[in-house]
Design an enzyme around this catalytic site. Structure first.
Site, PDB file in Angstrom:
ATOM      1  N   ASP A 154       4.451   8.494   1.157  1.00 38.98           N
ATOM      2  CA  ASP A 154       4.386   9.961   1.258  1.00 38.98           C
ATOM      3  C   ASP A 154       3.054  10.485   1.787  1.00 38.98           C
ATOM      4  O   ASP A 154       2.924  11.673   2.059  1.00 38.98           O
ATOM      5  CB  ASP A 154       4.644  10.594  -0.109  1.00 38.98           C
ATOM      6  CG  ASP A 154       3.526  10.290  -1.099  1.00 38.98           C
ATOM      7  OD1 ASP A 154       3.009   9.164  -1.070  1.00 38.98           O
ATOM      8  OD2 ASP A 154       3.165  11.169  -1.892  1.00 38.98           O
ATOM      9  N   TYR A 214      -6.880   7.254   4.418  1.00 37.71           N
ATOM     10  CA  TYR A 214      -7.230   5.972   3.803  1.00 37.71           C
ATOM     11  C   TYR A 214      -8.150   5.133   4.675  1.00 37.71           C
ATOM     12  O   TYR A 214      -8.767   4.178   4.187  1.00 37.71           O
ATOM     13  CB  TYR A 214      -5.969   5.167   3.480  1.00 37.71           C
ATOM     14  CG  TYR A 214      -5.284   5.603   2.203  1.00 37.71           C
ATOM     15  CD1 TYR A 214      -5.617   5.034   0.976  1.00 37.71           C
ATOM     16  CD2 TYR A 214      -4.295   6.569   2.223  1.00 37.71           C
ATOM     17  CE1 TYR A 214      -4.979   5.419  -0.183  1.00 37.71           C
ATOM     18  CE2 TYR A 214      -3.649   6.965   1.064  1.00 37.71           C
ATOM     19  CZ  TYR A 214      -3.996   6.390  -0.141  1.00 37.71           C
ATOM     20  OH  TYR A 214      -3.372   6.775  -1.300  1.00 37.71           O
TER      21      TYR A 214
END
Length: 442
Positions: A171, A265
């Site tokens: 997600d 990330y």
């Protein structure tokens, strides 16, 4: 008569379960449901969430059959969709994933670097177990898997269950698309058309437009170059202080390739020194989750149980819950909608390993997925992805073969670990920390 579907949430004791059930109930007009089951191997943890949801469903949707169980046969018989959100070892082991690497001067993060590899070695067996239950008791069902670390789990299912009806999803890009929609004055991420490529938690948006075809990249780039994703809207799960820092740092990640918009990330791979400087080894993200989300969700459920009613209660819906409902509808109703999925590359990125599990847009219908070709990728991203996909493949090989050497190689190859010496010391500590969960490595 419209078909009604049966769902089992595997990992029913997860804090995400109420949000997923809330989203399913919110979409009954689009996706009618006859049965909802929760399955978990932790009866106590699932019991609190199960009892609360039982009260809520009895009051609001008595027509839906609801059960929560620790029995695989009961859980997986007669289901159309398995929604899998496993955390093998729960927060106690996440705590070790995040804190053990920090003792060795490496980032401690649940899906990236050594922590992600540690978690991956635990998750593989758990996900395969759920997949096998599904195939035994409901062989026609689809499994929508969003158990982390998704990249390692996806590679393991590719290797070990190549013909299974499993779709691996994440997600995080959806949360970023919510924020990007907000930057350009749109309300929903579904109002964006996008191109994207990478690995899970390791990717780049290459094009974003609205449904009329207007290019939104210049405005989004302008915003991200100054603010990162820090001031865009998002979901409650991403409001902890460490997330705010991650969204702000995205502007420095973006600077490495201003032609694309990066997944947040990448911070852990490009700026591990920054992450180390800004991490309290005694209070990591797992502590934020325990103090925030964990407390809130279980408090919310206990409150319903104590009152004996869900009257006036609103369930907070999660970003990934909407995604899962949309994906299930696409599979069931053959909508051919576009989703970002983790799939075998198979030429979608022509200058990259065809067996790599890449994250790219796909069209989804009742027969499964069609990849959307993303074209050849630049040298910078290609080099980064080749290193990272090799790490993920080596972890899976270490699990399959019980190989100490392969796991040492995986840690050594990671951009987040400085040397083979550190990798070996870290591996020995991780083996000790995971002795109840990892296969034996020789």
């Amino acid at each position: 008569m419209t078909q009604k579907y049966s769902i089992v949430v595997a990992g029913g004791g997860s804090t995400f379960t109420p949000g997923i059930i809330g989203m399913l109930l919110d979409n009954l007009d689009r996706f009618p449901i006859r049965s909802i089951k929760l399955y978990d191997n932790d009866a106590d943890r699932q019991g609190v969430i199960g009892k609360a949801l039982e009260i809520l469903l009895k009051e609001r949707h008595p027509e839906i059959n609801f059960v929560y169980t620790t029995d695989p046969e009961e859980g997986f018989t007669d289901v159309d969709f398995v929604l899998a959100q496993l955390r093998v070892g729960k927060y106690e082991m996440r705590d070790r994933d995040e804190k053990v690497p920090l003792k060795h001067g490496c980032i401690g993060q649940e899906t990236c670097g050594p922590g992600g590899m540690s978690y991956g070695m635990r998750s593989i067996g758990g996900v395969l177990e759920i997949l096998d239950y599904m195939e035994k008791y409901s062989p026609e069902a689809w499994m929508l898997n969003y158990s982390n670390p998704a990249a390692i789990v996806a590679e393991a299912t590719r290797r070990l269950r190549p013909n299974s009806k499993i779709i691996n999803i994440c997600d995080m890009p959806i949360d970023l698309m919510y924020k990007m929609a907000d930057m350009v004055g749109l309300k929903e991420w579904q109002e964006l058309d996008f191109s994207y490529y990478g690995l899970n938690h390791f990717g780049w948006f290459t094009a974003i437009s609205d449904k009329e075809g207007n290019d939104l990249m210049p405005k989004i780039k302008e915003h991200v170059s100054v603010n990162g994703f820090a001031d865009g809207i998002g979901t409650a799960q991403h409001l902890d202080p460490s997330w705010v820092e991650t969204f702000t740092k995205a502007k420095d990640v973006y600077a490495l390739d201003p032609e694309t918009i990066p997944n947040t990330y990448l911070k852990y791979y490009f700026y591990p020194d920054f992450v180390m400087e800004h991490t309290d080894p005694n209070h990591t993200r797992v502590d934020e989750v325990r103090e925030g989300r964990e407390k809130d969700v279980f408090g919310f459920c206990q409150n319903i149980i104590d009152k004996g009613t869900a009257e006036g209660v609103e369930i907070e819906l999660d970003a990934h819950a909407t995604y899962i409902v949309d994906l299930a509808i696409a599979l069931a109703e053959n909508t051919k909608e576009r989703f970002l999925l983790i799939v075998e590359n198979n030429g979608a990125i022509p200058n990259f390993d065809p067996t790599a599990m890449v994250e790219i847009p796909c069209l989804v219908g009742k027969n499964g997925i069609e990849r959307i070709n993303q074209g050849a990728i630049p040298q910078f991203q290609k080099g980064l992805m080749e290193q990272q996909v090799s790490v993920e493949k080596l972890v899976v090989e270490a699990w399959i073969e019980g190989s100490y050497l392969k796991m040492w190689q995986a840690l050594t190859l990671s951009a987040t670990v400085p040397s083979a010496k550190v990798a070996k010391e870290l591996l020995d500590d991780l083996i000790e920390a995971n002795k109840d969960f990892w296969p034996e490595l020789n």
